[in-house]
Design an enzyme around this catalytic site. Structure first.
Site, PDB file in Angstrom:
ATOM      1  N   TYR A 149       0.828  -1.202   0.000  1.00 47.65           N
ATOM      2  CA  TYR A 149       0.000   0.000   0.000  1.00 47.65           C
ATOM      3  C   TYR A 149       0.874   1.268   0.000  1.00 47.65           C
ATOM      4  O   TYR A 149       1.788   1.388  -0.800  1.00 47.65           O
ATOM      5  CB  TYR A 149      -0.997  -0.045   1.155  1.00 47.65           C
ATOM      6  CG  TYR A 149      -1.988  -1.171   1.020  1.00 47.65           C
ATOM      7  CD1 TYR A 149      -3.171  -1.007   0.305  1.00 47.65           C
ATOM      8  CD2 TYR A 149      -1.737  -2.425   1.579  1.00 47.65           C
ATOM      9  CE1 TYR A 149      -4.083  -2.059   0.166  1.00 47.65           C
ATOM     10  CE2 TYR A 149      -2.642  -3.478   1.430  1.00 47.65           C
ATOM     11  CZ  TYR A 149      -3.802  -3.289   0.722  1.00 47.65           C
ATOM     12  OH  TYR A 149      -4.693  -4.315   0.565  1.00 47.65           O
ATOM     13  N   SER A 150       0.592   2.208   0.906  1.00 45.35           N
ATOM     14  CA  SER A 150       1.256   3.519   0.825  1.00 45.35           C
ATOM     15  C   SER A 150       2.714   3.519   1.237  1.00 45.35           C
ATOM     16  O   SER A 150       3.386   4.539   1.076  1.00 45.35           O
ATOM     17  CB  SER A 150       0.488   4.549   1.647  1.00 45.35           C
ATOM     18  OG  SER A 150      -0.709   4.893   0.986  1.00 45.35           O
ATOM     19  N   CYS A 151       3.230   2.405   1.732  1.00 51.86           N
ATOM     20  CA  CYS A 151       4.692   2.326   1.884  1.00 51.86           C
ATOM     21  C   CYS A 151       5.366   2.538   0.531  1.00 51.86           C
ATOM     22  O   CYS A 151       6.525   2.959   0.471  1.00 51.86           O
ATOM     23  CB  CYS A 151       5.099   0.981   2.453  1.00 51.86           C
ATOM     24  SG  CYS A 151       4.663   0.711   4.182  1.00 51.86           S
ATOM     25  N   LYS A 189       4.801   4.869  -1.455  1.00 54.59           N
ATOM     26  CA  LYS A 189       5.092   6.292  -1.634  1.00 54.59           C
ATOM     27  C   LYS A 189       6.534   6.615  -1.251  1.00 54.59           C
ATOM     28  O   LYS A 189       7.183   7.460  -1.884  1.00 54.59           O
ATOM     29  CB  LYS A 189       4.136   7.146  -0.797  1.00 54.59           C
ATOM     30  CG  LYS A 189       2.699   7.158  -1.281  1.00 54.59           C
ATOM     31  CD  LYS A 189       1.852   8.076  -0.420  1.00 54.59           C
ATOM     32  CE  LYS A 189       0.414   8.164  -0.925  1.00 54.59           C
ATOM     33  NZ  LYS A 189      -0.332   6.904  -0.735  1.00 54.59           N
TER      34      LYS A 189
END
Length: 390
Positions: free
Chosen positions: A70-72, A74
Site C-alpha cells: 500500500y502507501s509504503c 510512496k
C-alpha cells in the site's frame, strides 16, 4: 499442518523482545501472516516471518513471500525523486510545469515541485468519475491530473494525496529520466541492492504473492482518521474522491491487473527485508554495501519538515517532508523515535522508516489488514520493542 504460528528467520539476542512481540501477536490471533525486519548500523539484526500467505491458511509464509504494501510504496517513489534532486536534474522550487508542460493547465502554472512532494499541490483527487481501466494506466492518470484544477490554493494548505501522489511523482520521474518510476526504481535501486521490491509486478512473481484480507471498518473509538465516516458524510467530496476514484479501487488488491500496473502511491509489492534494507542504508548515510541509495545531503533533505497541521483529506493533523511522512507525538503517528526519522505507513498495518539518529531501518508487513490509516497498534508494539533494545 502443525505449529501454524511458528516464527522463522533470525534475530540477534539483543532484539529478542521483537521476536516475543511478534509471537504474542500470532498467539493472540492478531496475525495471519507477517514479517518484520530491522537493520541497525547497516547490519540485519531482525529478519523474522511467520504464519500463512493465504487467508484460508493453506500456504505457509516463506522467506521469499512478497505482498502489497500500500502507501509504503510512496516512500519508494519519493526516493526516486530524491535521487534526481541530488543529481541536479530536478529543482524543488521550479514549477512542475517546467518539467511537465501540460501540468500548467487549470491554474497550476506556479505549482512548485516542493508542494507536489509535500501534499500541498491541491491535487489529492480527480473530481470527474474516471473509467475503471484508468486505475491501471499511469499515463491516463497523469493526463487527468494535469487537467484537474486544485481543490485548494496550492502551497497554502495540505491534504494527503492518497493515490495521486504516486502518479504525480511518477510522472516527474518519467519526464526527467525518460523511464517510468517502476523501471527507474528497478534499475537504480532494486537490482543494484538486490532487494525484492516491485512497482509493477512481473507475472513470474505471482506465486510468491500473499493474499491480503479486506480492510475492516474501524471501531467508533479508534484513534486517528475514520475514513469510512468521512466518506459517508460527503460521498462526492474530496476524501471520497481521493480514495474511491477510479472506482475500480473498490476491487481491492488481490488480482493480476492491480499488481501488474504501476500505481506508485499504493501498489508496491515487496517484503519487509527489502524496505528495511533501503531505509537502513538511508539511516547510515545513504550507502549500503557499496551501493549508494542517496547522497548524505539527500538523506538530510528527507527529514526536513515541509508541512504540518490539519490535513484536508484525513481530517486529522499530519506532518510531511518531501514525500515522506514525519513523526508526530501520538502513538498512531510516532513514526520512529527521533526528529530525524522519516518513512511511510501503508494501509492495514504496513510501515517502514529510517532513523538516522539511531542508524536504524525498520519495516513490518502483514496480510491481516487492520482498520488504521496511520500506524497500527501491532506496528507500534514492534517499534517500541526495537527501541527498547537499543
Amino acid at each position: 499442518m502443525t505449529e501454524p504460528f511458528r516464527i522463522e528467520g533470525a534475530c540477534h539476542p539483543r532484539f529478542a523482545r521483537v521476536r516475543g512481540v511478534l509471537e504474542h501477536h500470532f498467539a493472540e490471533g492478531r496475525e495471519t501472516g507477517a514479517a518484520v525486519c530491522v537493520l541497525h548500523q547497516g547490519e540485519p539484526v531482525v529478519d523474522l516471518w511467520g504464519g500463512f500467505a493465504d487467508q484460508r491458511r493453506t500456504r505457509l509464509w516463506e522467506r521469499d513471500t512478497i505482498l502489497n504494501v500500500y502507501s509504503c510504496t510512496k516512500g519508494m517513489a519519493a526516493l526516486c525523486v530524491h535521487r534526481l534532486l541530488s543529481e541536479g536534474r530536478l529543482d524543488l522550487d521550479r514549477p512542475v510545469a517546467h518539467y511537465w508542460p501540460e501540468f500548467e493547465q487549470a491554474g497550476k502554472a506556479r505549482v512548485r515541485v516542493r508542494w507536489l512532494l509535500a501534499h500541498r499541490a491541491g491535487l489529492a483527487a480527480i473530481r470527474e468519475l474516471l473509467p475503471e481501466e484508468a486505475l491501471y494506466d499511469a499515463g491516463a492518470m497523469a493526463a487527468a491530473l494535469a487537467a484537474e484544477r486544485p481543490w485548494w490554493t496550492p502551497g497554502e494548505a495540505h491534504g494527503y494525496h492518497a493515490l495521486t501522489f504516486g502518479w504525480l511523482a511518477g510522472e516527474l520521474v518519467r519526464r526527467v529520466s525518460g523511464r517510468s518510476v517502476g523501471r527507474y526504481f528497478r534499475d537504480e535501486l532494486a537490482q543494484p541492492l538486490g532487494v525484492d521490491f516491485h512497482i509493477g509486478l512481473d507475472e513470474v512473481h505471482e506465486p510468491r504473492v500473499a493474499e491480503m484480507s479486506p480492510i475492516p471498518l474501524p471501531p467508533r473509538d479508534a484513534a486517528g482518521p475514520n475514513l469510512a465516516a468521512i466518506i459517508m458524510r460527503d460521498p462526492q467530496g474530496l476524501a471520497a474522491r481521493a480514495f474511491t476514484n477510479p472506482p475500480s479501487i473498490a476491487r481491492g488488491v488481490n488480482y493480476r491487473a492491480w499488481r501488474a500496473a504501476e500505481i506508485p502511491g499504493a501498489n508496491g509489492t515487496g517484503n519487509a527485508r527489502a524496505m528495511a534494507t533501503i531505509y537502513g542504508a538511508l539511516a547510515c548515510g545513504g550507502t549500503w554495501r557499496g551501493v549508494e541509495v542517496l547522497d548524505r545531503a539527500g538523506v538530510r533533505r528527507c527529514a526536513v519538515e515541509e508541512t504540518q497541521g490539519p490535513d484536508l483529506v484525513l481530517q486529522v493533523p499530519t506532518r510531511f517532508g518531501l514525500g515522506f511522512m514525519l513523526p508526530q507525538s501520538t502513538p498512531e503517528t510516532q513514526l520512529g523515535r527521533s526528529h530525524l526519522a522519516f518513512g511511510h505507513p501503508g494501509a492495514g498495518g504496513q510501515v517502514a522508516f529510517a532513523d538516522p539518529a539511531h542508524q536504524l531501518g525498520f519495516a513490518y508487513v502483514t496480510n491481516r489488514m487492520g482498520p488504521h490509516v496511520l500506524l497500527d497498534p501491532r506496528a507500534v508494539a514492534l517499534i517500541d520493542a526495537v527501541y527498547a533494545a537499543l
